[in-house]
Design an enzyme around this catalytic site. Structure first.
Site, PDB file in Angstrom:
ATOM      1  N   TYR A 185      23.352 -11.246 -62.067  1.00  0.00           N
ATOM      2  CA  TYR A 185      22.506 -10.128 -61.666  1.00  0.00           C
ATOM      3  C   TYR A 185      22.041  -9.365 -62.899  1.00  0.00           C
ATOM      4  O   TYR A 185      22.640  -9.435 -63.976  1.00  0.00           O
ATOM      5  CB  TYR A 185      23.264  -9.210 -60.706  1.00  0.00           C
ATOM      6  CG  TYR A 185      23.844  -7.962 -61.336  1.00  0.00           C
ATOM      7  CD1 TYR A 185      24.845  -8.041 -62.291  1.00  0.00           C
ATOM      8  CD2 TYR A 185      23.360  -6.693 -60.997  1.00  0.00           C
ATOM      9  CE1 TYR A 185      25.365  -6.882 -62.872  1.00  0.00           C
ATOM     10  CE2 TYR A 185      23.870  -5.545 -61.572  1.00  0.00           C
ATOM     11  CZ  TYR A 185      24.866  -5.654 -62.504  1.00  0.00           C
ATOM     12  OH  TYR A 185      25.365  -4.515 -63.089  1.00  0.00           O
ATOM     13  N   TYR A 213      28.325 -11.516 -70.167  1.00  0.00           N
ATOM     14  CA  TYR A 213      27.832 -10.134 -70.125  1.00  0.00           C
ATOM     15  C   TYR A 213      26.769  -9.943 -71.205  1.00  0.00           C
ATOM     16  O   TYR A 213      26.995 -10.296 -72.368  1.00  0.00           O
ATOM     17  CB  TYR A 213      29.009  -9.164 -70.355  1.00  0.00           C
ATOM     18  CG  TYR A 213      28.632  -7.716 -70.123  1.00  0.00           C
ATOM     19  CD1 TYR A 213      28.815  -7.123 -68.881  1.00  0.00           C
ATOM     20  CD2 TYR A 213      28.063  -6.946 -71.144  1.00  0.00           C
ATOM     21  CE1 TYR A 213      28.451  -5.800 -68.650  1.00  0.00           C
ATOM     22  CE2 TYR A 213      27.686  -5.631 -70.936  1.00  0.00           C
ATOM     23  CZ  TYR A 213      27.889  -5.066 -69.689  1.00  0.00           C
ATOM     24  OH  TYR A 213      27.521  -3.764 -69.469  1.00  0.00           O
ATOM     25  N   PHE A 270      21.131  -0.841 -68.218  1.00  0.00           N
ATOM     26  CA  PHE A 270      20.674  -2.227 -68.382  1.00  0.00           C
ATOM     27  C   PHE A 270      21.910  -3.083 -68.546  1.00  0.00           C
ATOM     28  O   PHE A 270      22.711  -2.836 -69.454  1.00  0.00           O
ATOM     29  CB  PHE A 270      19.809  -2.392 -69.641  1.00  0.00           C
ATOM     30  CG  PHE A 270      19.535  -3.845 -69.993  1.00  0.00           C
ATOM     31  CD1 PHE A 270      18.333  -4.434 -69.628  1.00  0.00           C
ATOM     32  CD2 PHE A 270      20.482  -4.627 -70.642  1.00  0.00           C
ATOM     33  CE1 PHE A 270      18.093  -5.775 -69.924  1.00  0.00           C
ATOM     34  CE2 PHE A 270      20.242  -5.972 -70.937  1.00  0.00           C
ATOM     35  CZ  PHE A 270      19.036  -6.542 -70.570  1.00  0.00           C
ATOM     36  N   GLU A 271      22.072  -4.069 -67.698  1.00  0.00           N
ATOM     37  CA  GLU A 271      23.040  -5.114 -68.010  1.00  0.00           C
ATOM     38  C   GLU A 271      22.686  -6.352 -67.223  1.00  0.00           C
ATOM     39  O   GLU A 271      22.113  -6.274 -66.140  1.00  0.00           O
ATOM     40  CB  GLU A 271      24.495  -4.680 -67.757  1.00  0.00           C
ATOM     41  CG  GLU A 271      24.885  -4.517 -66.318  1.00  0.00           C
ATOM     42  CD  GLU A 271      26.380  -4.133 -66.130  1.00  0.00           C
ATOM     43  OE1 GLU A 271      27.043  -3.676 -67.068  1.00  0.00           O
ATOM     44  OE2 GLU A 271      26.871  -4.308 -65.004  1.00  0.00           O
ATOM     45  N   ILE A 272      22.982  -7.493 -67.806  1.00  0.00           N
ATOM     46  CA  ILE A 272      22.838  -8.761 -67.106  1.00  0.00           C
ATOM     47  C   ILE A 272      24.219  -9.383 -67.137  1.00  0.00           C
ATOM     48  O   ILE A 272      24.830  -9.478 -68.209  1.00  0.00           O
ATOM     49  CB  ILE A 272      21.818  -9.696 -67.790  1.00  0.00           C
ATOM     50  CG1 ILE A 272      20.494  -8.957 -68.059  1.00  0.00           C
ATOM     51  CG2 ILE A 272      21.571 -10.928 -66.920  1.00  0.00           C
ATOM     52  CD1 ILE A 272      19.441  -9.819 -68.747  1.00  0.00           C
TER      53      ILE A 272
END
Ligand SMILES: Nc1nc2c(ncn2[C@@H]2O[C@H](COP(=O)(O)OP(=O)(O)OP(=O)(O)O)[C@@H](O)[C@H]2O)c(=O)[nH]1
Ligand SMILES: *[C@@H]1O[C@H](CO)[C@@H](O)[C@H](O)[C@H]1NC(C)=O
Ligand SMILES: *[C@@H]1O[C@H](CO)[C@@H](O)[C@H](O)[C@H]1NC(C)=O
Ligand SMILES: *[C@@H]1O[C@H](CO)[C@@H](O)[C@H](O)[C@H]1NC(C)=O
Ligand SMILES: *[C@@H]1O[C@H](CO)[C@@H](O)[C@H](O)[C@H]1NC(C)=O
Ligand SMILES: [Mg+2]
Length: 386
Positions: A185, A213, A270-272
């Protein structure tokens, strides 16, 4: 009656003039078009790399989505974020969006966000037990602490909803039914900006390299929001030393053998992430432990330090990736790529704007240090873990 000679001449001149103007205009358009095309050069190297496009709804090689937590009133700011994300990246990839809210979404919110993308959109409500007090929390004590932190001027110190938001984003969002079908996500917030074209697929990039991460801005935490968080983390590690592998990034968050937390964290707006990191046993135990400690309500623990401490302790440093090439602004700070991405003309920000660019700020030392520090020296890990 013939026209007087001078009038005829004037008339002829006028007609010729109009004709000449007409021809000239066309000539100029042609000329202008020629000039415009003449400045077209082959795309610079950074722009040539075009990843494949996926149609909306088409199964993708990576099962991934954008996840957006938002209130009904956030749709205007969210449309701006989506516009940029779509233009810079998603119009070619069409990853779906999952919108979550503690209240039912209004038709207005749904209409105004759905119309921003060709991709699939899903709207869900958060179960009440994921946005309320667990039974072991003393609500009077929580209310007293909120009043006290408000008095002290702690940022969002008096807010109850902010605490539910932080707790949800820390350990509960990935348990929502709408997220179950996804492996990765990417978090999106209202009011953020994407400052550079993203010409490849960060999800695929992470999957290919087994990155768990990904982040773009790292900063120091406001320590008055988390006075006892690190004490709790140390108690957790004492009980679960097996959760802390070698070659992790402990050193990035604690330079004194784990005695104190330096506040460095990834700015999680913001993170994926690979959701298996959050769903895995270490993180699940970690969150449940912190939740019992009560700091989400008696202090104001943020999801950013909670995610970041977990990523630093439970992952190897190479499983965490700095997307230095992703230009990003959340009001307050921006990351503007330097070097190739900028030179390739993909960005609209100024990496030299030292007022905004986190890597040019004392507050952004955490970002710079990430690139400089090796993974944790074994003796530092042993000093903490035993
Ligand atoms: N549904 C819902 N979403 C919320 C609530 N509070 C915050 N959010 C969302 O949670 C995310 C973080 O909240 P923000 O208000 O942006 O918090 P922040 O990023 O720490 O601070 P600023 O952006 O500087 O205000 C955003 O996506 C918000 O839309 C809430 O009470 N209900
Ligand atoms: C949302 O869209 C639906 C379907 O097009 C329409 O019937 C409804 O009036 C819209 N509602 C709002 C609040 O825009
Ligand atoms: C951390 O531990 C190592 C090995 O025990 C020691 O040499 C070093 O001085 C310690 N550093 C700090 C800041 O305590
Ligand atoms: C930033 O500043 C450096 C040093 O002055 C300069 O060489 C570089 O071209 C600048 N970069 C941009 C994108 O303006
Ligand atoms: C940064 O802010 C200061 C004070 O507002 C201003 O004087 C300076 O020009 C700004 N620098 C840049 C690079 O925008
Ligand atoms: Mg925000």
């Amino acid at each position: 009656m013939p026209l007087p000679r001078s009038l005829l001449v004037r008339y002829l001149l006028l007609v010729t003039g109009i004709l000449a103007l007409f021809v000239l205009m066309h000539a100029n358009y042609d000329e202008a078009a020629r000039l415009l095309t003449s400045v077209r050069r082959p795309a610079p190297p950074g722009q040539q790399h075009q990843a494949p496009s996926y149609r909306p709804g088409e199964p993708k090689p990576v099962s991934a989505c954008f996840a957006v937590l938002a209130r009904n009133g956030d749709w205007r700011a969210l449309r701006e974020s989506m516009r940029q994300l779509e233009d810079r990246f998603n119009r070619r990839f069409n990853y779906p969006y999952v919108f979550l809210n503690d209240e039912p979404f209004t038709d207005e919110f749904i209409n105004m966000t759905r119309s921003m993308t060709q991709a699939d959109v899903h709207y869900g409500q958060i179960p009440a037990k994921h946005w309320s007090y667990p039974p072991w929390i003393d609500r009077d004590r929580a209310a007293a602490r909120r009043a006290q932190m408000h008095e002290q001027g702690v940022m969002y110190g008096g807010s109850e909803s902010y605490r539910h938001m932080c707790r949800f984003e820390s350990g509960l969002f990935f348990r929502h039914p709408l997220l179950q079908q996804f492996d990765y996500y990417w978090r999106l917030e209202p009011g953020v900006e994407y400052l550079c074209d993203i010409n490849y697929d960060p999800f695929q990039y992470m999957k290919d390299r087994r990155i768990k991460y990904g982040w773009t801005i790292a900063i120091y935490e406001l320590m008055d929001t988390i006075p006892t968080l690190w004490d709790s983390v140390r108690r957790f590690i004492a009980a679960h030393p097996e959760s802390v592998p070698e070659h992790n990034a402990l050193w990035w968050v604690s330079r004194d053998n784990g005695t104190t937390y330096n506040g460095c964290h990834f700015w999680s707006n913001f993170e994926i992430a690979d959701l298996s990191f959050y769903r895995g046993p270490e993180y699940t135990k970690f969150f449940d432990f912190l939740d019992r400690e009560g700091g989400f309500f008696y202090e104001r623990w943020g999801d950013a330090p909670v995610h970041s401490i977990a990523a630093a302790l439970f992952l190897q440093k190479e499983e965490v990736h700095w997307f230095r090439d992703i230009g990003y602004l959340h009001p307050g700070w921006q990351h503007c790529p330097e070097g190739d991405a900028w030179l390739a003309g993909r960005c609209t920000c100024d990496p030299n704007d030292s007022n905004k660019s986190i890597t040019r700020q004392p507050w952004g030392k955490c970002s710079r240090e990430w690139a400089l520090l090796p993974d944790t020296p074994p003796e530092h890990r042993r000093a903490l873990v035993g």
